[in-house]
Design a protein around this motif. Sequence first.
Motif, PDB file in Angstrom:
ATOM      1  N   GLY A  25      13.359  -5.657  10.329  1.00  0.00           N
ATOM      2  CA  GLY A  25      12.467  -4.980   9.932  1.00  0.00           C
ATOM      3  C   GLY A  25      10.915  -5.468   9.970  1.00  0.00           C
ATOM      4  N   VAL A  26      11.016  -6.742  10.247  1.00  0.00           N
ATOM      5  CA  VAL A  26       9.835  -7.445  10.676  1.00  0.00           C
ATOM      6  C   VAL A  26       9.396  -7.089  12.105  1.00  0.00           C
ATOM      7  N   ARG A  27      10.436  -6.947  12.668  1.00  0.00           N
ATOM      8  CA  ARG A  27      10.147  -6.375  14.336  1.00  0.00           C
ATOM      9  C   ARG A  27       9.439  -5.148  14.375  1.00  0.00           C
ATOM     10  N   MET A  28       9.903  -4.185  13.236  1.00  0.00           N
ATOM     11  CA  MET A  28       9.355  -2.866  13.229  1.00  0.00           C
ATOM     12  C   MET A  28       8.010  -2.749  12.992  1.00  0.00           C
ATOM     13  N   MET A  29       7.788  -3.591  11.806  1.00  0.00           N
ATOM     14  CA  MET A  29       6.530  -3.741  11.349  1.00  0.00           C
ATOM     15  C   MET A  29       5.500  -4.089  12.547  1.00  0.00           C
ATOM     16  N   HIS A  30       5.852  -5.411  13.152  1.00  0.00           N
ATOM     17  CA  HIS A  30       5.213  -6.026  14.108  1.00  0.00           C
ATOM     18  C   HIS A  30       4.749  -5.009  15.229  1.00  0.00           C
ATOM     19  N   ASP A  31       5.953  -4.102  15.620  1.00  0.00           N
ATOM     20  CA  ASP A  31       5.815  -3.064  16.636  1.00  0.00           C
ATOM     21  C   ASP A  31       4.742  -2.108  16.459  1.00  0.00           C
ATOM     22  N   GLU A  32       4.754  -1.422  15.249  1.00  0.00           N
ATOM     23  CA  GLU A  32       3.934  -0.550  14.910  1.00  0.00           C
ATOM     24  C   GLU A  32       2.302  -1.350  14.833  1.00  0.00           C
ATOM     25  N   ALA A  33       2.516  -2.437  14.421  1.00  0.00           N
ATOM     26  CA  ALA A  33       1.040  -2.812  14.157  1.00  0.00           C
ATOM     27  C   ALA A  33       0.189  -3.125  15.731  1.00  0.00           C
ATOM     28  N   ILE A  40       9.679  -6.211   3.678  1.00  0.00           N
ATOM     29  CA  ILE A  40      10.635  -5.331   4.600  1.00  0.00           C
ATOM     30  C   ILE A  40      11.746  -6.605   4.756  1.00  0.00           C
ATOM     31  N   ALA A  41      11.250  -7.774   4.986  1.00  0.00           N
ATOM     32  CA  ALA A  41      12.123  -8.685   5.583  1.00  0.00           C
ATOM     33  C   ALA A  41      13.324  -9.044   4.395  1.00  0.00           C
ATOM     34  N   ASN A  42      12.973  -8.846   3.438  1.00  0.00           N
ATOM     35  CA  ASN A  42      13.866  -8.843   2.091  1.00  0.00           C
ATOM     36  C   ASN A  42      15.086  -7.819   1.968  1.00  0.00           C
ATOM     37  N   VAL A  43      14.684  -6.726   2.881  1.00  0.00           N
ATOM     38  CA  VAL A  43      15.460  -5.435   2.806  1.00  0.00           C
ATOM     39  C   VAL A  43      15.995  -5.457   4.225  1.00  0.00           C
ATOM     40  N   LEU A  44      15.526  -5.620   5.334  1.00  0.00           N
ATOM     41  CA  LEU A  44      16.189  -5.416   6.489  1.00  0.00           C
ATOM     42  C   LEU A  44      16.002  -6.433   7.417  1.00  0.00           C
ATOM     43  N   GLY A  45      15.451  -7.753   7.023  1.00  0.00           N
ATOM     44  CA  GLY A  45      15.660  -9.128   7.894  1.00  0.00           C
ATOM     45  C   GLY A  45      14.483  -8.983   8.934  1.00  0.00           C
ATOM     46  N   LEU A  46      15.017  -9.633  10.134  1.00  0.00           N
ATOM     47  CA  LEU A  46      14.235  -9.970  11.055  1.00  0.00           C
ATOM     48  C   LEU A  46      14.070  -8.419  12.074  1.00  0.00           C
ATOM     49  N   GLY A  62       0.822  -1.224   0.134  1.00  0.00           N
ATOM     50  CA  GLY A  62       0.012   0.046  -0.082  1.00  0.00           C
ATOM     51  C   GLY A  62       0.890   1.313  -0.013  1.00  0.00           C
ATOM     52  N   MET A  63       2.253   1.040  -0.031  1.00  0.00           N
ATOM     53  CA  MET A  63       2.998   2.276   0.130  1.00  0.00           C
ATOM     54  C   MET A  63       2.963   2.898   1.357  1.00  0.00           C
ATOM     55  N   LEU A  64       2.281   2.234   2.461  1.00  0.00           N
ATOM     56  CA  LEU A  64       2.170   3.169   3.806  1.00  0.00           C
ATOM     57  C   LEU A  64       2.769   2.182   4.911  1.00  0.00           C
ATOM     58  N   THR A  65       2.943   3.107   6.038  1.00  0.00           N
ATOM     59  CA  THR A  65       3.354   2.168   7.285  1.00  0.00           C
ATOM     60  C   THR A  65       1.962   1.443   7.659  1.00  0.00           C
ATOM     61  N   PRO A  66       2.218   0.708   8.768  1.00  0.00           N
ATOM     62  CA  PRO A  66       1.001   0.057   9.449  1.00  0.00           C
ATOM     63  C   PRO A  66       0.026   1.114  10.054  1.00  0.00           C
ATOM     64  N   ALA A  67       0.636   2.177  10.440  1.00  0.00           N
ATOM     65  CA  ALA A  67      -0.393   3.298  10.975  1.00  0.00           C
ATOM     66  C   ALA A  67      -1.008   3.986   9.984  1.00  0.00           C
ATOM     67  N   GLU A  68      -0.258   4.104   8.686  1.00  0.00           N
ATOM     68  CA  GLU A  68      -0.920   5.057   7.919  1.00  0.00           C
ATOM     69  C   GLU A  68      -2.074   4.106   7.043  1.00  0.00           C
ATOM     70  N   PHE A  69      -1.858   2.983   6.976  1.00  0.00           N
ATOM     71  CA  PHE A  69      -2.522   1.829   6.209  1.00  0.00           C
ATOM     72  C   PHE A  69      -3.799   1.606   7.199  1.00  0.00           C
TER      73      PHE A  69
END
Length: 603
Positions: free
Chosen positions: A129-137, A121-127, A95-102
């Motif tokens: 990056g996943v943690r960042m997405m998880h935490d904002e979610a 994001i896992a392909n770019v920043l690994g675990l 969606g080109m958006l972070t979890p908050a804006e999505f």
Amino acid sequence: MEQTSIKTWAECAPRLVAVAAGRAPADTVIRKGQWVNVHTREILPHSDIAMAEGRIAYVGPDASHCIGDNTEIIEANGRFMIPGLCDAHMHIESGMLTPAEFARAVIPHGTTSMFTDPHEIANVLGLDGVRMMHDEALMQPVNIFTQMPSCAPSAPGLETTGYEIGPDDVAEAMQWPGIIGLGEMMNFPGVVNGSQQMLAEIAATQNAGKTVGGHYASPDLGPAFHAYAAGGPADDHEGTCEADAIARVRQGMRSMMRLGSAWYDVETQITAVTEKGLDPRSFILCTDDCHSGTLVHEGHMNRVVRHAIACGCDPVIALQMATINTATHFGLERELGSIAPGRRADVILTSDLTDLPIEHVIARGRTVARDGQITIDCPHYNWPDTARNTVHLGKTLTAKDFEIPAPAGATEVIANVIGVVENQAPTKALQERIPVRGGLAETEELAQDICQIALVERHRATGDVTNGFVSGFGYTGNMAMASTVAHDSHHMIVVGTSRADMALAANRLGEVGGGVTVFKDGQEIAMVELPIAGLMSDSPAQEVAARAQKMVEAMEACGCTLNNAYMQHSLLALVVIPELRISDLGIVDVRTFERIDLLEPAE
């Protein structure tokens, strides 16, 4: 990390029982609505809902005994009361958006639960990056569950990613509070061939009692498909026809039928229910995926449900496919997906079950949107610099980097060309004759629609460029489009008719740290900046959608008429969907999972 949490049922049970019995007042009561019961497939008029502690305490004909002096009253006035909608499979990054804006974008459309796989994001920043997405979610006022990505890279040996994910990463993530299961198992050849790593990831997920997501992107429904089903994936969203849907549910998998911005796979599969009469409990609706423009202008899961209804599905069955079926699949039937005691109080008021206007959205017992307007805050994660500086080209690119040399002495070559198919993820493996001028394969004099494609390595600053040809976009004149959204390795994909413009576009994305840009005649005519991992913007969805619309208009100005061509562009490096793709290692034939030569001698 700040979390927007909801108390567990055990923590709330004494209060819920007291409210239902009339011994304690509810926080909120919805009065006189039509209760759409997705457990029984009934519509029950003159019903009330009493809520406390963010959960439903009572639902029935009269909640007056639950009302106290401070109870908020919401008048349904005969409108339908339906569960909050669930998206069973999606990638927020698309969606080109972070979890908050999505979340901010989809809440007014009635989406209150999302099951997300952040493998981009896992392909770019690994675990990390996943943690960042998880935490904002976990910070959001709605339910965003995270699936731990399973395949980075998606096809080992055929691409190079920024980071790799392995069984130890999966086992670690299974302990995080917001992890609901394993993300789509895209490496289906690995599962079919008994890959120890893939089976170890699946085992770690099942040992944690969580759900394994599937991705079988092959038309072969023979022994390979059965081997994949035996490998443990519990669902699949890659079906494109009725036979695909039927094959999956017969093997005990859930068939996830998607309607995203570019993939239209509901109409061709829902006939398994509407015409063949199969049990709809095994069918689920999802998006996979929607970009910001679709979210702002057309909707999210409400759009998918409307579409399913328009394809002949009974409205309540369509709602089941977007609520209780999804919750049950992920082991959350007692938590969400229905209007029933103990569940999270995620409720939508709508005046029409077919057109599905989303008039009032309640999540966890709180009003979060009314008449298309969000009424609640969606907190942002503090994304670090490491997540914002991810485009590393290694050098300034020139037109020469995009040249395709032909064999010495050749006047014509046979090229393996990626053929884009409108509204579908698969491509066609085409072969076309390409003339040679000055020792280079050139497309300028061709009558047919063929232009160049290049994958620019952007994770390790190697300066490497892989070149190829693509057909289907319809581009004319001198132009180039470049994007750092390139599923799943997320290098940079550049498509163009002018090598000079291709170099300009690639270098421009290196300057801004990622995004999408369109150049025409040496000038930039559109830009969507995506500074977070080169995938997302933390700007509001409306702003990103406006920039994305200019990008679409720029593509049209360059001759492209495909529906949602950007989504097609973003998948050209996805080396797990047939037939032909490009990676940093070369041209990949996904039918055989082998690299092939770009050029062959002309006979």
